[in-house]
Structure formats: C-alpha cells, structure tokens
Design a protein around this motif. Structure first.
Motif, short mmCIF file in Angstrom:
data_model
loop_
_atom_site.label_atom_id
_atom_site.label_comp_id
_atom_site.label_asym_id
_atom_site.label_seq_id
_atom_site.Cartn_x
_atom_site.Cartn_y
_atom_site.Cartn_z
N LEU A 1 68.39 30.88 11.48
CA LEU A 1 69.24 29.81 10.96
C LEU A 1 68.75 28.47 11.47
N ASN A 2 68.43 27.58 10.54
CA ASN A 2 68.07 26.21 10.90
C ASN A 2 69.39 25.46 11.08
N LYS A 3 69.73 25.14 12.31
CA LYS A 3 71.04 24.54 12.59
C LYS A 3 71.16 23.10 12.13
N GLN A 4 70.05 22.44 11.83
CA GLN A 4 70.12 21.09 11.28
C GLN A 4 70.52 21.11 9.80
N THR A 5 69.98 22.08 9.07
CA THR A 5 70.23 22.13 7.62
C THR A 5 71.26 23.19 7.23
N ASN A 6 71.59 24.10 8.18
CA ASN A 6 72.50 25.22 7.91
C ASN A 6 71.90 26.19 6.88
N LEU A 7 70.58 26.22 6.79
CA LEU A 7 69.89 27.10 5.84
C LEU A 7 69.02 28.11 6.58
N CYS A 8 68.72 29.19 5.91
CA CYS A 8 67.88 30.23 6.45
C CYS A 8 66.41 29.80 6.38
N SER A 9 65.71 29.93 7.50
CA SER A 9 64.31 29.53 7.52
C SER A 9 63.38 30.60 6.92
N ILE A 10 63.92 31.80 6.67
CA ILE A 10 63.13 32.86 6.04
C ILE A 10 63.83 33.37 4.78
N TYR A 11 64.51 32.50 4.08
CA TYR A 11 65.37 32.90 2.96
C TYR A 11 64.71 33.87 1.99
N ASP A 12 63.50 33.60 1.57
CA ASP A 12 62.82 34.47 0.60
C ASP A 12 62.44 35.82 1.19
N HIS A 13 62.47 35.92 2.51
CA HIS A 13 62.07 37.15 3.20
C HIS A 13 63.18 37.68 4.11
N ARG A 14 64.41 37.25 3.86
CA ARG A 14 65.53 37.65 4.72
C ARG A 14 65.80 39.15 4.62
N PRO A 15 66.46 39.71 5.65
CA PRO A 15 66.74 41.15 5.65
C PRO A 15 67.61 41.57 4.46
N ALA A 16 67.54 42.84 4.16
CA ALA A 16 68.28 43.39 3.01
C ALA A 16 69.77 43.15 3.12
N PHE A 17 70.35 43.28 4.32
CA PHE A 17 71.80 43.11 4.42
C PHE A 17 72.24 41.66 4.20
N CYS A 18 71.32 40.73 4.24
CA CYS A 18 71.64 39.33 3.94
C CYS A 18 71.63 39.06 2.43
N ARG A 19 71.11 39.96 1.68
CA ARG A 19 71.01 39.84 0.22
C ARG A 19 72.17 40.63 -0.39
N VAL A 20 73.30 39.99 -0.55
CA VAL A 20 74.54 40.68 -0.90
C VAL A 20 74.39 41.54 -2.16
#
Length: 95
Positions: free
Chosen positions: A38-57
């Motif tokens: 988690l990028n705490k400055q932007t509140n966005l995931c820094s690995i969004y395109d490669h995030r774990p399966a459980f993060c992909r609802v």
C-alpha cells in the motif's frame, strides 16, 4: 461479466490498511497491520496489476465461491466487510 457486475470498490484502502487482521493477509502485513504494497501517500496498491488473488474480489469469487453463492450475495458480504473495516479504520485514526 459486465462493468456493472464488478465489485463496487470505493478505493478507500481500508482493507489494505487492515490486511494484517485477516488470515489471508497476514503474510503481506507490516508491523502496523497495513499491506506492505500500500502506497500510503496515494492510498493505492503499488502492485495492483500483480496483486494476490484474494485482493481481486471478482476473480476470487469465480475461482472459490461461484458454486456456493450468487455474485450478488458475495458482493453483499464483501460490502458488509468493507463497512466494518472502514469503521474500524476510522476508530483507529481517532486514537
């Protein structure tokens, strides 16, 4: 699946901020319980395109829950969790 069928994520990062409180997320957690990606400055995931399966609802639903509940029910349950996490995060930020 259409865009209207996708989980209505509000991108508030409550789930990412409290990921350490979940069994699936413990391995991603920093000592404060937030996700190490988690990028705490932007509140966005820094690995969004490669995030774990459980993060992909929606992908998680397809692979793990489609045979046991409807997509609407899965979304309702996830939205209830979102509300709880936002509330808990708000309580923590008041301290």
């Amino acid at each position: 699946m259409t865009l209207d069928d996708r989980f209505p994520c509000q991108r508030c990062a409550a789930c990412c901020s409290l990921v350490g409180e979940t069994a699936l997320g413990k391995s991603l957690a920093l000592p404060d319980g937030s996700c190490k990606h988690l990028n705490k400055q932007t509140n966005l995931c820094s690995i969004y395109d490669h995030r774990p399966a459980f993060c992909r609802v929606d992908e998680y639903y397809e692979k793990n829950c489609a045979s046991t509940m409807s997509r609407d029910e899965f979304h309702r349950q996830n939205l209830a969790c979102c509300e709880m996490l936002r509330s808990r995060l708000g309580e923590q930020q008041k301290r």
